[in-house]
Design an enzyme around this catalytic site. Structure first.
Site, PDB file in Angstrom:
ATOM      1  CE1 TYR A  78      -4.132   1.856   0.368  1.00 31.81           C
ATOM      2  CE2 TYR A  78      -2.627   3.375   1.424  1.00 31.81           C
ATOM      3  CZ  TYR A  78      -3.965   3.220   0.835  1.00 31.81           C
ATOM      4  OH  TYR A  78      -4.550   3.935   0.608  1.00 31.81           O
ATOM      5  CG  PHE A 130      -6.739  17.919 -24.479  1.00 30.05           C
ATOM      6  CD1 PHE A 130      -6.495  17.140 -25.703  1.00 30.05           C
ATOM      7  CD2 PHE A 130      -7.215  17.091 -23.448  1.00 30.05           C
ATOM      8  CE1 PHE A 130      -7.168  16.102 -26.043  1.00 30.05           C
ATOM      9  CE2 PHE A 130      -7.319  15.683 -23.778  1.00 30.05           C
ATOM     10  CZ  PHE A 130      -7.382  15.216 -24.851  1.00 30.05           C
ATOM     11  CB  THR A 131     -11.826  17.739 -24.348  1.00 31.79           C
ATOM     12  OG1 THR A 131     -11.045  16.772 -24.175  1.00 31.79           O
ATOM     13  CG2 THR A 131     -12.067  17.844 -25.906  1.00 31.79           C
ATOM     14  CG  ASP A 221      -1.083  18.259 -21.685  1.00 23.86           C
ATOM     15  OD1 ASP A 221      -0.276  17.323 -21.487  1.00 23.86           O
ATOM     16  OD2 ASP A 221      -2.502  18.509 -21.900  1.00 23.86           O
ATOM     17  CE  LYS A 264      -3.686  10.360 -24.398  1.00 25.65           C
ATOM     18  NZ  LYS A 264      -4.054  11.481 -24.113  1.00 25.65           N
ATOM     19  NE  ARG A 388     -10.702  15.493 -29.776  1.00 19.13           N
ATOM     20  CZ  ARG A 388     -11.416  15.067 -28.938  1.00 19.13           C
ATOM     21  NH1 ARG A 388     -12.649  15.237 -28.883  1.00 19.13           N
ATOM     22  NH2 ARG A 388     -10.880  14.367 -27.770  1.00 19.13           N
ATOM     23  CG  PHE A 455     -16.326  14.820 -27.310  1.00 17.19           C
ATOM     24  CD1 PHE A 455     -16.168  15.708 -26.432  1.00 17.19           C
ATOM     25  CD2 PHE A 455     -15.349  13.637 -27.132  1.00 17.19           C
ATOM     26  CE1 PHE A 455     -15.134  15.890 -25.654  1.00 17.19           C
ATOM     27  CE2 PHE A 455     -14.579  13.503 -26.120  1.00 17.19           C
ATOM     28  CZ  PHE A 455     -14.167  14.699 -25.450  1.00 17.19           C
TER      29      PHE A 455
HETATM   30  C1  LIG Z   1      -4.921  12.259 -23.150  1.00 21.02           C
HETATM   31  C2  LIG Z   1      -4.723  13.831 -22.789  1.00 21.02           C
HETATM   32  C3  LIG Z   1      -4.926  14.243 -21.689  1.00 21.02           C
HETATM   33  C4  LIG Z   1      -5.939  13.857 -20.708  1.00 21.02           C
HETATM   34  O1  LIG Z   1      -5.131  12.271 -20.147  1.00 21.02           O
HETATM   35  P1  LIG Z   1      -6.111  11.197 -19.980  1.00 21.02           P
HETATM   36  O2  LIG Z   1      -4.868  10.133 -19.508  1.00 21.02           O
HETATM   37  O3  LIG Z   1      -6.791  10.765 -20.858  1.00 21.02           O
HETATM   38  O4  LIG Z   1      -7.058  11.697 -18.829  1.00 21.02           O
HETATM   39  C5  LIG Z   1      -4.393  15.613 -21.568  1.00 21.02           C
HETATM   40  N1  LIG Z   1      -3.738  16.519 -22.405  1.00 21.02           N
HETATM   41  C6  LIG Z   1      -3.569  15.694 -23.727  1.00 21.02           C
HETATM   42  C7  LIG Z   1      -2.784  16.727 -24.564  1.00 21.02           C
HETATM   43  C8  LIG Z   1      -3.913  14.685 -23.842  1.00 21.02           C
HETATM   44  O5  LIG Z   1      -3.518  13.984 -25.061  1.00 21.02           O
END
Ligand SMILES: *Cc1c(COP(=O)(O)O)cnc(C)c1O
Length: 463
Positions: A78, A130-131, A221, A264, A388, A455
């Protein structure tokens, strides 16, 4: 017969296939039924009904044998798992940030950092939104302001760094609201919503200098930072000989902190990172992660997940690996070009973005051209892409009207190390076939609209 001469030597992926996952072949009839059940929203299709899945590169990566072997070394204590400390060491090594908190994915880190840095009424300028990033900034009480260069909104413009921040736009905002009202500058690279377009080191340096002079925190980011580093190496003067790791390090050095969706660049299936140079922010984040994610030494992840992330980090900076990743996207772009299909140029790092406004130029934007195109590509071949455009852009907070984004795109995103060149050929030919029939599509009507990130769960029917 004349023999063919070698014009240019090819490269190939620096890996071979050890395990295969069969995929289902479907008929047109089957796909039409599946589309109807899914409300013409590719997010609502069952994965089982998809032939080639280009919905997203998020968490869909093929891990290496080295990463899978690491999964067996998960220390599931843990508190204080050894995988956590190994991962922390690698965060320091590859991103150059001393402090680190793990999170279960990127948006969890966005949630935490937004809560810490934003006071309601603040502004957050960024290089296009970004969303999930924008949503968390808004939920924390900030107003997001897009300060990306104008070229980013022009799908034909071949500017090599369409992810750059327009310094004048940033200065204008600071002049209008005052530097104290800027919670932080939110910089992403490459910019997902602009078509996977990178920023240059020169632009980052200038933004960093300005931020420092005005005491505004600069946050990164860094979800696709390695792809951005690759573009800097390929396109920016002075970086051609530098290693990906070195470029990544220099990029990160201009920021006060960063967050990463490990799903990613890191080539894993789940995970997130929040890292910073600020001890104060670190302490706040380490405390908050306990509320929302789990103890600060696992942040919603299993020990084995952290091990796979740490190992993925070592692989992500390998030049041949990143070249094969982006090279596959470039190959798809080259083939689409042969058919005269409109898409965002130059080709981005992780995806091809079809220009639905041009592709379905007879459809008005409130007939959801990109949503329509994604549905029709699936109906044609079982290839899954995503919208998109106007659906992703949501509604105006004040007026309740649709936001009408300049870009109306369909994204075909390439999972890392998953598909072969033959899959790309099948995909391109399907899009070409839909292009030939484009005049027969009449658009969609929205029949259900959820409150947040519509979306993902919105439903439609054919007109
Ligand atoms: C995917 C993504 C996020 C969000 O990350 P999650 O792991 O899906 O929560 C944030 N910023 C960018 C540029 C992304 O591609």
């Amino acid at each position: 017969m004349a023999k063919k001469k070698i014009m240019k030597r090819s490269w190939a992926e620096p890996f071979k296939i050890k395990v295969v996952e069969p995929i289902k072949m479907t008929t047109r009839e089957h796909r039409e039924k599946a589309l109807k059940v899914a409300g013409y929203n590719t997010f609502l299709l069952k994965s089982e009904d998809v032939y080639i899945d280009l919905l997203t590169d998020s968490g869909t990566n093929a891990m290496s044998d080295y990463q899978w072997a690491g999964m067996m070394l998960g220390d599931e204590a843990y508190a204080g798992s050894k995988n956590f400390y190994y991962l922390w060491d690698n965060v320091k090594k590859y991103y150059g940030m001393p402090y680190f908190v793990p999170t279960h994915q990127g948006r969890a880190a966005e949630h935490i950092i937004s809560k810490i840095l934003i006071t309601p009424g603040d502004y957050v300028p960024g290089n296009m939104y970004f969303t999930t990033t924008k949503l968390h900034q808004e939920l924390a009480g900030a107003t997001f302001v897009d300060v990306i260069i104008d070229e980013a909104h022009d799908t034909e413009n071949e500017h090599p760094f369409k992810g750059n921040i327009d310094l004048q736009k940033l200065k204008d905002l600071v002049k209008k609201v005052g530097a104290k009202k800027i919670a932080y500058i939110s910089m992403a690279g490459p910019v997902n919503m602009a078509g996977g377009q990178p920023f240059s080191m020169k632009n980052l340096k200038a933004v960093g200098k300005y931020a420092k002079e005005n005491k505004i925190p600069l946050w990164f980011d860094a979800t696709r930072a390695v792809e951005n580093a690759y573009f800097i190496k390929e396109r920016e003067k002075g970086y051609g000989k530098a290693s990906i790791q070195k470029i990544l390090h220099e990029m990160c050095s201009y920021f006060d902190g960063l967050w990463v969706s490990a799903k990613k660049d890191l080539m894993v299936n789940i995970g997130g990172i929040l890292a910073t140079k600020s001890k104060k922010v670190f302490q706040a984040a380490r405390n908050m992660v306990v509320v929302y994610e789990g103890l600060h030494t696992y942040g919603g992840l299993a020990g084995r997940d952290m091990e796979a992330m740490a190992r993925g980090m070592e692989e992500m900076v390998d030049f041949d690996t990143i070249r094969a990743r982006i090279g596959q996207v470039e190959y798809a772009g080259k083939r689409l070009e042969e058919f005269g299909i409109p898409f965002v140029k130059p080709v981005g790092g992780h995806a091809i973005f079809l220009d639905a406004k041009k592709f379905l130029s007879h459809l008005k934007q409130d007939l959801f051209p990109a949503q329509t195109l994604a549905a029709e590509i699936y109906a044609d071949s079982g290839v899954r892409s995503m919208e998109r455009g106007i659906v992703s852009a949501g509604r105006n907070k004040k007026t309740g009207e649709h936001n009408y984004p300049k870009l109306e795109l369909v994204r075909l995103t390439f999972p890392r190390r998953v598909y072969t060149q033959a899959h790309i050929d099948v995909t391109v030919e399907s899009i070409a076939s839909v292009y030939e029939n484009r005049k027969s599509f009449k658009g969609l009507r929205m029949t259900y609209e959820p409150k947040y990130l519509r979306f993902f769960q919105g439903r439609f029917e054919r007109i």
